[in-house]
Design a protein around this motif. Structure first.
Motif, short mmCIF file in Angstrom:
data_model
loop_
_atom_site.label_atom_id
_atom_site.label_comp_id
_atom_site.label_asym_id
_atom_site.label_seq_id
_atom_site.Cartn_x
_atom_site.Cartn_y
_atom_site.Cartn_z
N ARG A 38 19.92 13.35 14.30
CA ARG A 38 19.01 12.74 15.14
C ARG A 38 18.76 11.50 14.85
O ARG A 38 18.70 10.92 13.55
CB ARG A 38 17.82 13.68 15.39
CG ARG A 38 17.04 13.71 14.09
CD ARG A 38 15.57 14.70 14.21
NE ARG A 38 14.93 14.72 12.99
CZ ARG A 38 13.85 15.57 12.71
NH1 ARG A 38 13.31 16.26 13.67
NH2 ARG A 38 12.97 15.48 11.63
N ARG A 45 19.92 7.00 11.90
CA ARG A 45 20.37 8.55 12.39
C ARG A 45 20.34 9.62 11.06
O ARG A 45 20.67 8.82 10.00
CB ARG A 45 21.78 8.47 12.98
CG ARG A 45 22.12 9.78 13.74
CD ARG A 45 23.04 9.84 14.73
NE ARG A 45 24.37 9.27 14.14
CZ ARG A 45 25.25 8.81 14.89
NH1 ARG A 45 25.31 9.15 16.09
NH2 ARG A 45 26.32 8.17 14.35
N TYR A 94 19.04 13.55 19.88
CA TYR A 94 19.54 14.70 19.00
C TYR A 94 21.25 14.72 19.52
O TYR A 94 21.55 14.56 20.72
CB TYR A 94 19.24 15.92 19.33
CG TYR A 94 17.89 16.36 18.71
CD1 TYR A 94 16.48 15.39 19.00
CD2 TYR A 94 17.81 17.01 17.45
CE1 TYR A 94 15.43 15.63 18.53
CE2 TYR A 94 16.49 17.30 16.72
CZ TYR A 94 15.54 16.48 17.39
OH TYR A 94 14.11 16.64 16.62
#
Length: 125
Positions: A38, A45, A94
């Protein structure tokens, strides 16, 4: 090549649940593991959870342990992320990822050759 398509994101209130899905197509028989990462606004990330495609071994980030569950349905070539007790800090895009050559690097992005486009999860407090 493996194509990945995520679904199931949305806007929910804190404390709610969501289930994300990621469907794999193409050379899905060559998948060794799949993972969820995510990316929150302004942040890098980060790894969330991963699962071995054949043995079902699971690996979780500390932030996901106890609240998120990763699972897979080999017959449907689909991996899921069940997210419970969502918090505002879970707000992010996500991404689903697939390991196509057996690196089994689990929480490391270089271990995944294929990525989906992402699905937005927004948790309001």
């Amino acid at each position: 090549q493996v194509q990945l398509v995520e679904s199931g994101g949305g806007l929910v209130q804190a404390g709610a649940s969501l289930r994300l899905s990621c469907a794999a197509s193409g050379r899905s028989f060559s998948i060794y593991a799949m993972a969820w990462f995510r990316q929150a606004p302004g942040k890098e990330r980060e790894f969330v959870a991963a699962i071995g495609w054949t043995n079902g071994k699971t690996v979780y980030a500390d932030s996901a342990k106890g609240r998120f569950t990763v699972s897979r349905d080999n017959a449907k070539n689909t991996v899921y992320l069940q997210m419970n007790s969502l918090k505002a800090d879970d707000t992010a895009v996500y991404y689903c990822a697939a390991d196509g050559d057996g690196d089994y690097m689990w929480w490391l992005e270089p271990g995944y050759e294929y990525w989906g486009q992402g699905t937005q999860v927004t948790v309001s407090s």
